[in-house]
Structures are given as structure tokens and as C-alpha cells.
Write a protein that holds these residues in place. Structure first.
Motif, PDB file in Angstrom:
ATOM      1  N   ILE A  26     -13.442  -4.863 -10.250  1.00 30.34           N
ATOM      2  CA  ILE A  26     -12.364  -5.792  -9.872  1.00 30.34           C
ATOM      3  C   ILE A  26     -11.052  -5.040  -9.684  1.00 30.34           C
ATOM      4  N   ASN A  27     -10.781  -4.102 -10.600  1.00 29.93           N
ATOM      5  CA  ASN A  27      -9.556  -3.290 -10.484  1.00 29.93           C
ATOM      6  C   ASN A  27      -9.549  -2.475  -9.194  1.00 29.93           C
ATOM      7  N   CYS A  28     -10.694  -1.905  -8.866  1.00 30.48           N
ATOM      8  CA  CYS A  28     -10.804  -1.110  -7.632  1.00 30.48           C
ATOM      9  C   CYS A  28     -10.599  -1.982  -6.392  1.00 30.48           C
ATOM     10  N   GLN A  29     -11.193  -3.177  -6.427  1.00 27.65           N
ATOM     11  CA  GLN A  29     -11.034  -4.086  -5.290  1.00 27.65           C
ATOM     12  C   GLN A  29      -9.578  -4.511  -5.123  1.00 27.65           C
ATOM     13  N   THR A  30      -8.917  -4.793  -6.248  1.00 26.49           N
ATOM     14  CA  THR A  30      -7.498  -5.182  -6.191  1.00 26.49           C
ATOM     15  C   THR A  30      -6.641  -4.046  -5.654  1.00 26.49           C
ATOM     16  N   GLU A  31      -6.920  -2.824  -6.146  1.00 29.16           N
ATOM     17  CA  GLU A  31      -6.156  -1.657  -5.692  1.00 29.16           C
ATOM     18  C   GLU A  31      -6.400  -1.397  -4.213  1.00 29.16           C
ATOM     19  N   ASN A  32      -7.642  -1.558  -3.772  1.00 32.24           N
ATOM     20  CA  ASN A  32      -7.977  -1.354  -2.367  1.00 32.24           C
ATOM     21  C   ASN A  32      -7.259  -2.365  -1.473  1.00 32.24           C
ATOM     22  N   LYS A  33      -7.195  -3.629  -1.926  1.00 31.66           N
ATOM     23  CA  LYS A  33      -6.499  -4.657  -1.161  1.00 31.66           C
ATOM     24  C   LYS A  33      -5.014  -4.342  -1.049  1.00 31.66           C
ATOM     25  N   THR A  34      -4.426  -3.884  -2.160  1.00 38.26           N
ATOM     26  CA  THR A  34      -3.002  -3.533  -2.151  1.00 38.26           C
ATOM     27  C   THR A  34      -2.726  -2.376  -1.201  1.00 38.26           C
ATOM     28  N   LEU A  35      -3.592  -1.350  -1.257  1.00 33.28           N
ATOM     29  CA  LEU A  35      -3.418  -0.193  -0.378  1.00 33.28           C
ATOM     30  C   LEU A  35      -3.592  -0.575   1.087  1.00 33.28           C
ATOM     31  N   THR A  36      -4.555  -1.452   1.352  1.00 33.31           N
ATOM     32  CA  THR A  36      -4.788  -1.910   2.736  1.00 33.31           C
ATOM     33  C   THR A  36      -3.572  -2.660   3.270  1.00 33.31           C
ATOM     34  N   GLU A  37      -3.005  -3.546   2.433  1.00 32.75           N
ATOM     35  CA  GLU A  37      -1.808  -4.289   2.845  1.00 32.75           C
ATOM     36  C   GLU A  37      -0.622  -3.358   3.071  1.00 32.75           C
ATOM     37  N   SER A  38      -0.483  -2.344   2.201  1.00 31.17           N
ATOM     38  CA  SER A  38       0.613  -1.369   2.357  1.00 31.17           C
ATOM     39  C   SER A  38       0.444  -0.571   3.644  1.00 31.17           C
ATOM     40  N   LEU A  39      -0.811  -0.198   3.941  1.00 32.28           N
ATOM     41  CA  LEU A  39      -1.078   0.553   5.169  1.00 32.28           C
ATOM     42  C   LEU A  39      -0.750  -0.274   6.394  1.00 32.28           C
ATOM     43  N   GLN A  40      -1.134  -1.561   6.384  1.00 31.49           N
ATOM     44  CA  GLN A  40      -0.847  -2.436   7.516  1.00 31.49           C
ATOM     45  C   GLN A  40       0.654  -2.618   7.697  1.00 31.49           C
ATOM     46  N   ALA A  41       1.372  -2.800   6.578  1.00 32.71           N
ATOM     47  CA  ALA A  41       2.823  -2.948   6.651  1.00 32.71           C
ATOM     48  C   ALA A  41       3.474  -1.693   7.207  1.00 32.71           C
ATOM     49  N   ALA A  42       2.960  -0.526   6.799  1.00 27.33           N
ATOM     50  CA  ALA A  42       3.501   0.743   7.309  1.00 27.33           C
ATOM     51  C   ALA A  42       3.244   0.887   8.803  1.00 27.33           C
ATOM     52  N   LYS A  43       2.049   0.467   9.252  1.00 27.41           N
ATOM     53  CA  LYS A  43       1.731   0.526  10.685  1.00 27.41           C
ATOM     54  C   LYS A  43       2.663  -0.378  11.490  1.00 27.41           C
ATOM     55  N   GLU A  44       2.901  -1.592  10.981  1.00 26.68           N
ATOM     56  CA  GLU A  44       3.780  -2.529  11.687  1.00 26.68           C
ATOM     57  C   GLU A  44       5.210  -2.012  11.718  1.00 26.68           C
ATOM     58  N   ASP A  45       5.658  -1.406  10.616  1.00 28.15           N
ATOM     59  CA  ASP A  45       7.011  -0.854  10.565  1.00 28.15           C
ATOM     60  C   ASP A  45       7.155   0.298  11.555  1.00 28.15           C
ATOM     61  N   LEU A  46       6.134   1.155  11.628  1.00 32.76           N
ATOM     62  CA  LEU A  46       6.166   2.269  12.575  1.00 32.76           C
ATOM     63  C   LEU A  46       6.164   1.767  14.008  1.00 32.76           C
ATOM     64  N   ALA A  47       5.354   0.747  14.281  1.00 26.86           N
ATOM     65  CA  ALA A  47       5.310   0.171  15.635  1.00 26.86           C
ATOM     66  C   ALA A  47       6.655  -0.409  16.013  1.00 26.86           C
ATOM     67  N   ALA A  48       7.315  -1.093  15.053  1.00 22.95           N
ATOM     68  CA  ALA A  48       8.629  -1.679  15.327  1.00 22.95           C
ATOM     69  C   ALA A  48       9.661  -0.601  15.619  1.00 22.95           C
ATOM     70  N   LYS A  49       9.617   0.494  14.859  1.00 22.45           N
ATOM     71  CA  LYS A  49      10.574   1.587  15.092  1.00 22.45           C
ATOM     72  C   LYS A  49      10.316   2.274  16.426  1.00 22.45           C
ATOM     73  N   ASN A  50       9.048   2.440  16.787  1.00 22.98           N
ATOM     74  CA  ASN A  50       8.730   3.025  18.092  1.00 22.98           C
ATOM     75  C   ASN A  50       9.191   2.121  19.225  1.00 22.98           C
ATOM     76  N   ALA A  51       9.029   0.812  19.039  1.00 18.93           N
ATOM     77  CA  ALA A  51       9.488  -0.140  20.052  1.00 18.93           C
ATOM     78  C   ALA A  51      11.001  -0.084  20.200  1.00 18.93           C
ATOM     79  N   ARG A  52      11.717   0.015  19.070  1.00 13.81           N
ATOM     80  CA  ARG A  52      13.178   0.108  19.099  1.00 13.81           C
ATOM     81  C   ARG A  52      13.622   1.386  19.790  1.00 13.81           C
ATOM     82  N   LEU A  53      12.927   2.501  19.518  1.00 19.50           N
ATOM     83  CA  LEU A  53      13.254   3.773  20.163  1.00 19.50           C
ATOM     84  C   LEU A  53      13.066   3.677  21.671  1.00 19.50           C
ATOM     85  N   SER A  54      11.985   3.062  22.104  1.00 21.67           N
ATOM     86  CA  SER A  54      11.745   2.891  23.538  1.00 21.67           C
ATOM     87  C   SER A  54      12.839   2.052  24.179  1.00 21.67           C
TER      88      SER A  54
END
Length: 283
Positions: A26-54
Motif C-alpha cells: 500500500i505504501n509503495c502504491q501511494t508513493e508511486n501515485k504521488t510520484l506519477t502526479e508530480s511527474l505529470q505536473a512537471a510535464k505540464e509546467d514544462l509545456a506551459a513554459k515552452n509555450a510561453r517561450l514560443s
């Protein structure tokens, strides 16, 4: 008796081991979900910054083009003047008549420059007022530009709406209230709200396709500006362009994010602008 005690102890040990493994899982699943959400948020933030740069790169390119157009206009005017002087010499036109023609043309040119300068100045003030009113966080998701005398305010869809929906979320309220205040201060401008999407098909009840989604989103913003922030509805127009007005390719997440936007387009009223220009000089 010893055998029974052994079996009880063994069974208890298995239960404790099983509980420990389940808890770790259960702990591993919770940690994996948190990491997945953090990764998705980082991807969206990077996409937004790239869009702003363009977007900033496009603004710089537009300014360079405007500078080149001004230089070309000056060169063309100089050639026209040289040609007029040559024709006057060849056709024995009096200096007085030539001077009158030049003065009339110069007067009209100055008139057009004054009109354009007035329009550009108002739009630049409007742009500066908008930019100053927005926070640093808001400016990451709101792009304000002046192009050819028109003010464009581009808002990211994830800042305005719930995912895949046309309902405005709570995050957008403060930003829209600031934009509405600026719109209300500039009463001689009309406002077009234009929805845009990426090319990913949408499958939602009562939303047939991206045309529907873009129009519904624009209508939501128009109604919010009218009903919540008191903008005169006579100045507002809602429209949608679906996926057919992209700013970038839809083959990357950054491109899709740039294309999923709602634009608030602020323009001087056409009849008043034409009154300012007036009539061209007679030949």
C-alpha cells in the motif's frame, strides 16, 4: 502439546509477515501515485513554459517585421518624392504647384501617422495596464500582445476551465475580474471572445466535437464577464474556431497546450476608427 504451540506460533508469524507485506505494498502504491502526479505536473509546467517561450519569440519576430515595414514605407515615400521632382522637371510643372502637392500629401501622411500613433498608444497603455494588474503566477498562463492595433489576451484552458469542460473553474475568477476591469475602463473598444482547441477529439455528453467545445467555452467567458463582472453585453461577441486556428503543431504536448486557449480580442470600434482616418486627399 508442543506441536500445537509450534503451529500457533508459526501461523501468527505468517499473519504478521502477510500484514507487513500488505502494508508495504500500500505504501509503495501511494508513493508511486504521488510520484506519477508530480511527474505529470512537471510535464505540464514544462509545456506551459515552452509555450510561453514560443509566444515571446513570436512577439520579437512581429516587432522586427513591423520595424522592417516602417523602413520599407519610408524608402517608398522617398522614391515617390524623387519621382515627383523628376516629373516636375520634365513636364515644366511650376515649383509652387509641386510644393502644394507635396504639402497636401505630407499633411495626409501626418494625419495617418497621428491616427495610427493614437491607436497604438492607447493599445500599448491598455497592454501595460493589463500586464501590471496580473500577478507573476497569472502571467505564466496569460499572454498579452498588441498586433496591428489589436490587443490579444490569450488564456490557457487549464487556468480557465475544468478538464474537457466548458465550465469556468474557481482559479479563473480573480484573473477574469482584473481583465473585466480593464475592459470596462476602455469603453470605446469592442471585445471578441474566441475559443480554440487542439485536435484531440472530445467525447462528452451534449458536446459533439471541438467546434461545440470552443463555442461553449467562449460563451461561458462572455456570460461571466457580463453577469459576474458587469461588462456591457452589447460590446461582447462569442465565437469558436475549434481546432482550425492552431498556433503550433499538435504533435507535442507543448504545441497542444498552446492551441488549447481562449482569446479575448479587444479592438477599437470600426466606425469611430474610420471617422478618425477621414478622407484621402484629392489627386
Amino acid at each position: 502439546m508442543n506441536t500445537k504451540v509450534f503451529m500457533i506460533v508459526f501461523a501468527a508469524g505468517l499473519m504478521l509477515t502477510s500484514c507487513g507485506s500488505k502494508k508495504e505494498l500500500i505504501n509503495c502504491q501511494t508513493e508511486n501515485k504521488t510520484l506519477t502526479e508530480s511527474l505529470q505536473a512537471a510535464k505540464e509546467d514544462l509545456a506551459a513554459k515552452n509555450a510561453r517561450l514560443s509566444s515571446l519569440e513570436e512577439q520579437l519576430a512581429a516587432q522586427k517585421r513591423a520595424l522592417l515595414e516602417s523602413k520599407n514605407a519610408y524608402d517608398a515615400l522617398q522614391k515617390t518624392l524623387d519621382k515627383s521632382l523628376t516629373n516636375a522637371s520634365q513636364n515644366n510643372i511650376s515649383i509652387e504647384k509641386l510644393v502644394d502637392q507635396i504639402n497636401e500629401s505630407n499633411q495626409y501622411i501626418r494625419h495617418l501617422v497621428e491616427v495610427k500613433s493614437k491607436s497604438d498608444s492607447l493599445n500599448l497603455v491598455l497592454q501595460n495596464n493589463l500586464t501590471r494588474s496580473l500577478s507573476k503566477e497569472e502571467l505564466k498562463e496569460v499572454d498579452v500582445q498588441v498586433l496591428k492595433g489589436v490587443v490579444y489576451i490569450s488564456l490557457a484552458d487549464n487556468m480557465l476551465y475544468k478538464s474537457g469542460s466548458y465550465e469556468i473553474n474557481s482559479r479563473a475568477s480573480e484573473t477574469l475580474s482584473k481583465i473585466a476591469k480593464i475592459i470596462k475602463d476602455y469603453k470605446d473598444y469592442d471585445v471578441l471572445i474566441e475559443g480554440n482547441t487542439d485536435n484531440v477529439p472530445i467525447t462528452r455528453e451534449n458536446i459533439r466535437n471541438n467546434w461545440d467545445l470552443s463555442c461553449l467555452r467562449a460563451s461561458s467567458v462572455v456570460q461571466a464577464l457580463q453577469n459576474q463582472y458587469g461588462v456591457d453585453p452589447k460590446r461582447l461577441t462569442a465565437g469558436g474556431r475549434g481546432e482550425y486556428n492552431p498556433l503550433a503543431g499538435n504533435d507535442t504536448e507543448a504545441g497542444k497546450q498552446r492551441n488549447r486557449r481562449t482569446q479575448i480580442i479587444i479592438t477599437p470600434k470600426l466606425d469611430e476608427f474610420m471617422d478618425l482616418i477621414g478622407q484621402a486627399p484629392k489627386e
